[in-house]
Structures are given as C-alpha cells and as structure tokens.
Design a protein around this motif. Structure first.
Motif, PDB file in Angstrom:
ATOM      1  N   MET A 131       0.845  -1.179   0.000  1.00 28.19           N
ATOM      2  CA  MET A 131       0.000   0.000   0.000  1.00 28.19           C
ATOM      3  C   MET A 131       0.888   1.239   0.000  1.00 28.19           C
ATOM      4  O   MET A 131       1.952   1.263   0.608  1.00 28.19           O
ATOM      5  CB  MET A 131      -0.905  -0.023   1.236  1.00 28.19           C
ATOM      6  N   ARG A 132       0.436   2.269  -0.650  1.00 31.46           N
ATOM      7  CA  ARG A 132       1.148   3.552  -0.693  1.00 31.46           C
ATOM      8  C   ARG A 132       0.830   4.354   0.572  1.00 31.46           C
ATOM      9  O   ARG A 132      -0.254   4.239   1.151  1.00 31.46           O
ATOM     10  CB  ARG A 132       0.742   4.356  -1.926  1.00 31.46           C
ATOM     11  N   VAL A 133       1.784   5.177   0.975  1.00 33.15           N
ATOM     12  CA  VAL A 133       1.627   5.985   2.185  1.00 33.15           C
ATOM     13  C   VAL A 133       0.401   6.887   2.077  1.00 33.15           C
ATOM     14  O   VAL A 133      -0.371   7.022   3.029  1.00 33.15           O
ATOM     15  CB  VAL A 133       2.913   6.800   2.466  1.00 33.15           C
TER      16      VAL A 133
ATOM     17  N   SER B 249       6.679   7.880  11.680  1.00 38.37           N
ATOM     18  CA  SER B 249       7.522   7.618  10.514  1.00 38.37           C
ATOM     19  C   SER B 249       6.914   8.012   9.184  1.00 38.37           C
ATOM     20  O   SER B 249       7.635   8.119   8.191  1.00 38.37           O
ATOM     21  CB  SER B 249       7.913   6.142  10.481  1.00 38.37           C
ATOM     22  N   THR B 250       5.607   8.265   9.100  1.00 31.34           N
ATOM     23  CA  THR B 250       5.033   8.660   7.813  1.00 31.34           C
ATOM     24  C   THR B 250       5.074  10.170   7.591  1.00 31.34           C
ATOM     25  O   THR B 250       4.824  10.627   6.477  1.00 31.34           O
ATOM     26  CB  THR B 250       3.577   8.169   7.655  1.00 31.34           C
TER      27      THR B 250
ATOM     28  N   GLU C 282       3.444   8.747  -2.625  1.00 27.09           N
ATOM     29  CA  GLU C 282       3.707   7.632  -3.535  1.00 27.09           C
ATOM     30  C   GLU C 282       4.599   6.554  -2.925  1.00 27.09           C
ATOM     31  O   GLU C 282       4.717   5.455  -3.475  1.00 27.09           O
ATOM     32  CB  GLU C 282       4.427   8.096  -4.814  1.00 27.09           C
ATOM     33  N   ALA C 283       5.257   6.856  -1.819  1.00 31.98           N
ATOM     34  CA  ALA C 283       6.151   5.877  -1.198  1.00 31.98           C
ATOM     35  C   ALA C 283       5.355   4.665  -0.726  1.00 31.98           C
ATOM     36  O   ALA C 283       4.188   4.765  -0.359  1.00 31.98           O
ATOM     37  CB  ALA C 283       6.888   6.510  -0.020  1.00 31.98           C
ATOM     38  N   VAL C 284       6.021   3.516  -0.723  1.00 31.25           N
ATOM     39  CA  VAL C 284       5.393   2.287  -0.260  1.00 31.25           C
ATOM     40  C   VAL C 284       5.481   2.241   1.260  1.00 31.25           C
ATOM     41  O   VAL C 284       6.547   2.475   1.839  1.00 31.25           O
ATOM     42  CB  VAL C 284       6.079   1.050  -0.881  1.00 31.25           C
ATOM     43  N   LEU C 285       4.367   1.953   1.888  1.00 30.56           N
ATOM     44  CA  LEU C 285       4.337   1.789   3.343  1.00 30.56           C
ATOM     45  C   LEU C 285       4.714   0.349   3.643  1.00 30.56           C
ATOM     46  O   LEU C 285       4.010  -0.578   3.222  1.00 30.56           O
ATOM     47  CB  LEU C 285       2.934   2.091   3.885  1.00 30.56           C
TER      48      LEU C 285
ATOM     49  N   GLY D  98      -7.373  -2.512   6.532  1.00 24.55           N
ATOM     50  CA  GLY D  98      -6.090  -2.984   6.031  1.00 24.55           C
ATOM     51  C   GLY D  98      -4.881  -2.174   6.435  1.00 24.55           C
ATOM     52  O   GLY D  98      -3.760  -2.505   6.054  1.00 24.55           O
ATOM     53  N   VAL D  99      -5.068  -1.111   7.208  1.00 26.04           N
ATOM     54  CA  VAL D  99      -3.957  -0.253   7.627  1.00 26.04           C
ATOM     55  C   VAL D  99      -3.772  -0.391   9.129  1.00 26.04           C
ATOM     56  O   VAL D  99      -4.741  -0.341   9.894  1.00 26.04           O
ATOM     57  CB  VAL D  99      -4.222   1.226   7.260  1.00 26.04           C
ATOM     58  N   LEU D 100      -2.517  -0.561   9.537  1.00 28.65           N
ATOM     59  CA  LEU D 100      -2.206  -0.607  10.962  1.00 28.65           C
ATOM     60  C   LEU D 100      -2.098   0.833  11.461  1.00 28.65           C
ATOM     61  O   LEU D 100      -1.217   1.590  11.041  1.00 28.65           O
ATOM     62  CB  LEU D 100      -0.888  -1.349  11.191  1.00 28.65           C
TER      63      LEU D 100
END
Length: 184
Positions: free
Chosen positions: A1-3, A32-33, A39-42, A68-70
């Motif tokens: 997933m993308r950030v 950290s985000t 566009e960066a991959v998480l 789906g996101v922690l």
C-alpha cells in the motif's frame, strides 16, 4: 500500500470517530510517515501514527487494523501540546508540525501551531532547545534507575534513556526521531 492511501484510511477513521466523540478537538499525524511522499510504499510492518487532541486525557487506543492499515492512535491534550512555542521547543511534537500533518482542526488551534513551527523549525535557538530536551530526558531517566531492583529490571529501565542518545543527532539535524530512524 502507498503511504498516501494509508493516510487517507487514517483520515477517514478520524472523521468517523470525531462524529461519535465530541471530545476529539483535533488530530494530526506523527511518526515515521510524516514527511514521506504519498507515492512511497508503506512497509507491511509499519503503522500510521495519529494523535487525537482532547481537552481531557483519553485512553490510548494503541495499534489496531482499520481497512487494512495498521493505525496507532494516541490521545494528547491541549495542555500536553502547550503553546506554539512549547511545540516548537519540543523534540517530540515539533517534527509533526514542520509539514502539514493536520487531519482535523475545527478550532484552528493546530493550524496556528503548524504555522509557527513551520516558520521557525530550523532556527538554531529552537534546535538547541529541542536538543536540550532530549538531553534532559536522558539524564532524568538515568537518575531514576533503581539500584535495588532486579538486574533484568535495571537493564530494561536503562535501555530507554540510553537509546535516546541516538535521538540527539536526529533532532539536531531536524529529522523526526522515530524509533525506526534512531536505530539506523
């Protein structure tokens, strides 16, 4: 997933919660985000940190999955944040406001903090103040060690303040001192 997609899930979660809980007076990203491009991959092992601002302390929700996101959601009070200058001098909060991390801000107070912090984040006076805060935290943590505690408890109590030594160069460089960065 993308950030960016992960952050969008967090924004939706905050909006849902704010409709149910009038005690939520604002929210912003931390961790950290912050500053990472959409566009960066998480990484699968990474979470999206959200701080919920309240007048009164609230229970820490901790880590949980949402669509789906922690997410890791932590409450803070306006008193915890303090004035824009308090935030600017905080090695914990200032990195959150050097870019636009605000999710919800019905009062406009977070925007005022962000404007002040973004304008002066790199000023050497504030960098030194944040570095001094890290040093105080290290020294206070080491002073509180209990020599009468079992060895395993002493080692555990020693770990956190000594790990903050790695935070000092990150803070001096203007980087967000997340756990992931401090051990690189």
């Amino acid at each position: 997933m993308r950030v960016g997609a992960a952050r969008a899930v967090a924004v939706d979660w905050v909006r849902e919660q704010a409709r149910r809980d009038p005690g939520i007076q604002g929210a912003f990203f931390s961790g950290s985000t912050v500053g990472v491009p959409d566009e960066a991959v998480l990484p699968a092992s990474s979470d999206v940190d959200v701080l919920l601002v309240r007048d009164e302390p609230g229970a820490k929700l901790g880590k949980f999955r949402h669509r789906g996101v922690l997410l890791e959601v932590t409450p803070v009070t306006w008193e915890d944040l303090g004035s824009p200058e308090d935030v600017l001098g905080s090695w914990v909060f200032a990195p959150c406001f050097r870019t636009d991390t605000v999710i919800a801000d019905p009062t406009g107070r977070l925007a005022a903090i962000r404007e002040r912090v973004a304008a002066s984040f790199a000023d050497p006076v504030w960098v030194r103040r944040r570095c001094a805060g890290v040093r105080r935290r290290i020294e206070e943590g080491l002073r509180q060690l209990d020599e009468g505690a079992p060895l395993h408890a002493q080692v555990t109590a020693w770990l956190f303040p000594t790990s903050l030594v790695a935070v000092l160069p990150l803070v001096a460089a203007g980087w967000d001192p997340t756990v992931r960065r401090r051990y690189v």
